[in-house]
Design a protein around this motif. Structure first.
Motif, PDB file in Angstrom:
ATOM      1  N   ASN A   1       0.804  -1.216   0.000  1.00 56.69           N
ATOM      2  CA  ASN A   1       0.000   0.000   0.000  1.00 56.69           C
ATOM      3  C   ASN A   1       0.841   1.271   0.000  1.00 56.69           C
ATOM      4  OD1 ASN A   1      -2.463  -1.354  -0.036  1.00 56.69           O
ATOM      5  ND2 ASN A   1      -2.641  -1.397   2.196  1.00 56.69           N
ATOM      6  N   THR A   2       1.919   1.287   0.792  1.00 60.02           N
ATOM      7  CA  THR A   2       2.695   2.520   0.904  1.00 60.02           C
ATOM      8  C   THR A   2       3.598   2.749  -0.303  1.00 60.02           C
ATOM      9  OG1 THR A   2       4.398   1.357   2.192  1.00 60.02           O
ATOM     10  CG2 THR A   2       2.643   2.463   3.414  1.00 60.02           C
ATOM     11  N   PHE A   3       4.117   1.686  -0.913  1.00 63.07           N
ATOM     12  CA  PHE A   3       4.979   1.846  -2.077  1.00 63.07           C
ATOM     13  C   PHE A   3       4.195   2.273  -3.312  1.00 63.07           C
ATOM     14  CE2 PHE A   3       8.946  -0.888  -0.953  1.00 63.07           C
ATOM     15  CZ  PHE A   3       9.120  -0.116   0.180  1.00 63.07           C
ATOM     16  N   THR A   4       2.946   1.860  -3.386  1.00 63.79           N
ATOM     17  CA  THR A   4       2.124   2.196  -4.563  1.00 63.79           C
ATOM     18  C   THR A   4       1.384   3.517  -4.403  1.00 63.79           C
ATOM     19  OG1 THR A   4       0.214   0.988  -3.686  1.00 63.79           O
ATOM     20  CG2 THR A   4       1.764  -0.250  -5.071  1.00 63.79           C
ATOM     21  N   GLY A   5       1.419   4.092  -3.207  1.00 64.17           N
ATOM     22  CA  GLY A   5       0.711   5.337  -2.975  1.00 64.17           C
ATOM     23  C   GLY A   5      -0.748   5.165  -2.619  1.00 64.17           C
ATOM     24  N   ARG A   6      -1.187   3.936  -2.478  1.00 59.23           N
ATOM     25  CA  ARG A   6      -2.578   3.722  -2.046  1.00 59.23           C
ATOM     26  C   ARG A   6      -2.785   4.318  -0.653  1.00 59.23           C
ATOM     27  NH1 ARG A   6      -5.988  -1.273  -0.201  1.00 59.23           N
ATOM     28  NH2 ARG A   6      -8.017  -0.816  -1.156  1.00 59.23           N
ATOM     29  N   LEU A   7      -1.759   4.206   0.186  1.00 60.76           N
ATOM     30  CA  LEU A   7      -1.762   4.861   1.483  1.00 60.76           C
ATOM     31  C   LEU A   7      -0.557   5.785   1.548  1.00 60.76           C
ATOM     32  CD1 LEU A   7      -2.944   5.147   4.380  1.00 60.76           C
ATOM     33  CD2 LEU A   7      -1.320   3.362   5.070  1.00 60.76           C
ATOM     34  N   THR A   8      -0.806   7.067   1.669  1.00 55.69           N
ATOM     35  CA  THR A   8       0.271   8.048   1.773  1.00 55.69           C
ATOM     36  C   THR A   8       0.451   8.461   3.231  1.00 55.69           C
ATOM     37  OG1 THR A   8      -1.187   9.970   1.526  1.00 55.69           O
ATOM     38  CG2 THR A   8      -0.346   8.935  -0.501  1.00 55.69           C
ATOM     39  N   PRO A   9       1.603   9.025   3.578  1.00 51.22           N
ATOM     40  CA  PRO A   9       1.791   9.507   4.949  1.00 51.22           C
ATOM     41  C   PRO A   9       0.722  10.508   5.372  1.00 51.22           C
ATOM     42  CG  PRO A   9       3.901   9.391   3.827  1.00 51.22           C
ATOM     43  CD  PRO A   9       2.849   9.111   2.787  1.00 51.22           C
ATOM     44  N   GLU A  10       0.302  11.376   4.454  1.00 58.14           N
ATOM     45  CA  GLU A  10      -0.733  12.348   4.787  1.00 58.14           C
ATOM     46  C   GLU A  10      -2.065  11.665   5.104  1.00 58.14           C
ATOM     47  OE1 GLU A  10      -2.861  16.398   3.005  1.00 58.14           O
ATOM     48  OE2 GLU A  10      -1.625  15.123   1.699  1.00 58.14           O
ATOM     49  N   MET A  11      -2.416  10.641   4.329  1.00 58.72           N
ATOM     50  CA  MET A  11      -3.657   9.908   4.593  1.00 58.72           C
ATOM     51  C   MET A  11      -3.632   9.270   5.978  1.00 58.72           C
ATOM     52  SD  MET A  11      -4.065   8.107   0.835  1.00 58.72           S
ATOM     53  CE  MET A  11      -5.398   6.993   1.316  1.00 58.72           C
ATOM     54  N   LEU A  12      -2.491   8.681   6.328  1.00 55.09           N
ATOM     55  CA  LEU A  12      -2.356   8.030   7.629  1.00 55.09           C
ATOM     56  C   LEU A  12      -2.413   9.059   8.749  1.00 55.09           C
ATOM     57  CD1 LEU A  12      -1.842   5.539   9.364  1.00 55.09           C
ATOM     58  CD2 LEU A  12       0.604   5.743   8.821  1.00 55.09           C
ATOM     59  N   ARG A  13      -1.721  10.169   8.588  1.00 54.09           N
ATOM     60  CA  ARG A  13      -1.751  11.218   9.608  1.00 54.09           C
ATOM     61  C   ARG A  13      -3.163  11.755   9.808  1.00 54.09           C
ATOM     62  NH1 ARG A  13       3.148  12.930   7.036  1.00 54.09           N
ATOM     63  NH2 ARG A  13       1.964  14.481   5.844  1.00 54.09           N
ATOM     64  N   ASN A  14      -3.894  11.878   8.724  1.00 55.94           N
ATOM     65  CA  ASN A  14      -5.260  12.404   8.831  1.00 55.94           C
ATOM     66  C   ASN A  14      -6.150  11.489   9.676  1.00 55.94           C
ATOM     67  OD1 ASN A  14      -4.641  14.648   7.313  1.00 55.94           O
ATOM     68  ND2 ASN A  14      -5.467  13.826   5.400  1.00 55.94           N
ATOM     69  N   VAL A  15      -6.012  10.173   9.461  1.00 54.29           N
ATOM     70  CA  VAL A  15      -6.813   9.226  10.254  1.00 54.29           C
ATOM     71  C   VAL A  15      -6.412   9.294  11.725  1.00 54.29           C
ATOM     72  CG1 VAL A  15      -7.342   6.795  10.655  1.00 54.29           C
ATOM     73  CG2 VAL A  15      -7.259   7.674   8.324  1.00 54.29           C
ATOM     74  N   LEU A  16      -5.118   9.350  11.994  1.00 53.18           N
ATOM     75  CA  LEU A  16      -4.657   9.391  13.377  1.00 53.18           C
ATOM     76  C   LEU A  16      -5.038  10.704  14.059  1.00 53.18           C
ATOM     77  CD1 LEU A  16      -1.134   7.763  12.937  1.00 53.18           C
ATOM     78  CD2 LEU A  16      -3.179   6.709  13.916  1.00 53.18           C
ATOM     79  N   THR A  17      -5.018  11.788  13.316  1.00 50.97           N
ATOM     80  CA  THR A  17      -5.463  13.069  13.867  1.00 50.97           C
ATOM     81  C   THR A  17      -6.945  13.022  14.198  1.00 50.97           C
ATOM     82  OG1 THR A  17      -3.785  14.299  12.646  1.00 50.97           O
ATOM     83  CG2 THR A  17      -5.689  15.543  13.405  1.00 50.97           C
ATOM     84  N   ARG A  18      -7.719  12.400  13.328  1.00 53.14           N
ATOM     85  CA  ARG A  18      -9.157  12.234  13.603  1.00 53.14           C
ATOM     86  C   ARG A  18      -9.365  11.402  14.852  1.00 53.14           C
ATOM     87  NH1 ARG A  18     -13.638   9.890   9.247  1.00 53.14           N
ATOM     88  NH2 ARG A  18     -15.481  10.817  10.247  1.00 53.14           N
ATOM     89  N   ALA A  19      -8.552  10.366  15.010  1.00 55.26           N
ATOM     90  CA  ALA A  19      -8.653   9.537  16.210  1.00 55.26           C
ATOM     91  C   ALA A  19      -8.369  10.356  17.460  1.00 55.26           C
ATOM     92  CB  ALA A  19      -7.678   8.354  16.117  1.00 55.26           C
ATOM     93  N   LYS A  20      -7.355  11.201  17.415  1.00 57.06           N
ATOM     94  CA  LYS A  20      -7.037  12.069  18.556  1.00 57.06           C
ATOM     95  C   LYS A  20      -8.217  12.984  18.878  1.00 57.06           C
ATOM     96  CE  LYS A  20      -3.334  14.277  19.408  1.00 57.06           C
ATOM     97  NZ  LYS A  20      -2.187  15.193  19.313  1.00 57.06           N
ATOM     98  N   ASP A  21      -8.805  13.547  17.848  1.00 54.85           N
ATOM     99  CA  ASP A  21      -9.939  14.456  18.068  1.00 54.85           C
ATOM    100  C   ASP A  21     -11.127  13.714  18.693  1.00 54.85           C
ATOM    101  OD1 ASP A  21      -8.448  16.477  16.963  1.00 54.85           O
ATOM    102  OD2 ASP A  21      -9.378  16.352  14.975  1.00 54.85           O
ATOM    103  N   LEU A  22     -11.429  12.537  18.196  1.00 53.40           N
ATOM    104  CA  LEU A  22     -12.548  11.767  18.734  1.00 53.40           C
ATOM    105  C   LEU A  22     -12.286  11.309  20.168  1.00 53.40           C
ATOM    106  CD1 LEU A  22     -13.388   9.634  15.573  1.00 53.40           C
ATOM    107  CD2 LEU A  22     -14.872  11.380  16.604  1.00 53.40           C
ATOM    108  N   ALA A  23     -11.015  11.059  20.475  1.00 52.08           N
ATOM    109  CA  ALA A  23     -10.652  10.660  21.823  1.00 52.08           C
ATOM    110  C   ALA A  23     -10.501  11.868  22.757  1.00 52.08           C
ATOM    111  CB  ALA A  23      -9.339   9.864  21.804  1.00 52.08           C
ATOM    112  N   GLU A  24     -10.660  13.053  22.173  1.00 47.56           N
ATOM    113  CA  GLU A  24     -10.565  14.306  22.922  1.00 47.56           C
ATOM    114  C   GLU A  24      -9.219  14.452  23.621  1.00 47.56           C
ATOM    115  OE1 GLU A  24     -13.968  14.551  25.486  1.00 47.56           O
ATOM    116  OE2 GLU A  24     -15.396  14.646  23.831  1.00 47.56           O
ATOM    117  N   LEU A  25      -8.159  14.159  22.856  1.00 42.59           N
ATOM    118  CA  LEU A  25      -6.807  14.264  23.388  1.00 42.59           C
ATOM    119  C   LEU A  25      -6.176  15.625  23.133  1.00 42.59           C
ATOM    120  CD1 LEU A  25      -5.407  10.715  22.494  1.00 42.59           C
ATOM    121  CD2 LEU A  25      -6.185  11.558  24.717  1.00 42.59           C
ATOM    122  N   GLY A  26      -6.865  16.477  22.358  1.00 42.38           N
ATOM    123  CA  GLY A  26      -6.364  17.811  22.107  1.00 42.38           C
ATOM    124  C   GLY A  26      -5.340  17.874  20.987  1.00 42.38           C
TER     125      GLY A  26
END
Length: 256
Positions: free
Chosen positions: A231-256
């Motif tokens: 996924n990462t070598f083909t660009g199906r998953l980019t670092p920005e895509m992964l960061r966006n999901v993890l940032t959303r997780a932080k927001d939903l967990a109310e971690l600030g």
């Protein structure tokens, strides 16, 4: 608790359903996971890989055992993968450590403030996770990264007990890949939450909210393409895509 698994549980454990339920803490569960021998095919494979080794790691001593989860016992976010990599976690003894998938994942966790450093090399390298625990539905490295349905089901009690112990603080689960998604839903539905019907389908950035069945907090389920090289070598998953999901997780967990 791979940062120094002791020999508290020294004997082989062949009954996850019984031994997982008896674990009174995350640390005790991690000890028990590391000594599981329930699946003969996986035991044989993980030990063969640890003996034969990859040429680049021939001077290293492989872990060669089931891999416990990694992260604090009061995590608000859980990241669920598939299974340890043969020359990654099966070598180092820590989830997503020692391979390129882990390089991508830990870099992203660091970038969004959930890890103390961007690199993950080995136990004792100083890496710390913040409010986040990484785990998997299968704890042994499987041949060609494909555990059987029977192996998945046999391993299920470890994940079920881990989520049960995390229940007081757990608010979000990020699932890496469709396999982890399908393996996780039955575990969640049999625990403190209820999976909606029809069951939510896996997809990148999919979000499902699971209502609590015990009067506690609901759980947010987020899908993310797996951090595999495919996924990462083909660009199906980019670092920005992964960061966006993890940032959303932080927001939903109310971690600030």
């Amino acid at each position: 608790m791979t940062e120094g698994i002791s020999e508290l549980v020294a004997e082989p454990l062949a009954d996850p359903a019984r031994t997982a339920a008896a674990a009174g803490s995350i640390d005790e569960l991690d000890e028990r996971v590391a000594h599981c021998t329930a699946c003969p095919r996986l035991v044989a494979w993980r030990e063969k890989v640890a003996r034969d080794k990859r040429a680049a790691f021939r001077e290293e001593q492989y872990w060669g055992r089931p891999v416990p989860g990694f992260g604090p016992s009061d995590a608000s976010i859980a990241v669920v993968g598939l299974a340890p990599a043969a020359h990654g976690a099966n070598r180092t003894g820590r989830m997503f450590t020692g391979d390129r998938s882990g390089t991508v994942l830990y870099r992203a966790l660091y970038d969004v403030g959930l890890a103390s450093q961007p690199d993950s090399h080995r136990i004792g390298d100083g890496l710390e996770l913040f409010s986040t625990r990484i785990t998997a539905p299968v704890r042994c490295a499987p041949p060609v990264n494909k555990p059987t349905p029977s192996e998945r089901d046999t391993c299920r009690p470890w994940l079920a007990r881990e989520l049960e112990l995390l229940r007081p603080t757990l608010r979000v689960v990020v699932v890496l890949g469709g396999y982890g998604w399908q393996a996780l839903l039955p575990v969640l539905n049999a625990s403190a939450w209820r999976v909606p019907r029809p069951r939510p389908k896996f997809g990148h950035d999919v979000h499902a909210q699971l209502p609590a069945a015990d009067g506690g907090a609901d759980l947010h389920l987020l899908g993310c393409y797996h951090v595999s090289q495919q996924n990462t070598f083909t660009g199906r998953l980019t670092p920005e895509m992964l960061r966006n999901v993890l940032t959303r997780a932080k927001d939903l967990a109310e971690l600030g």
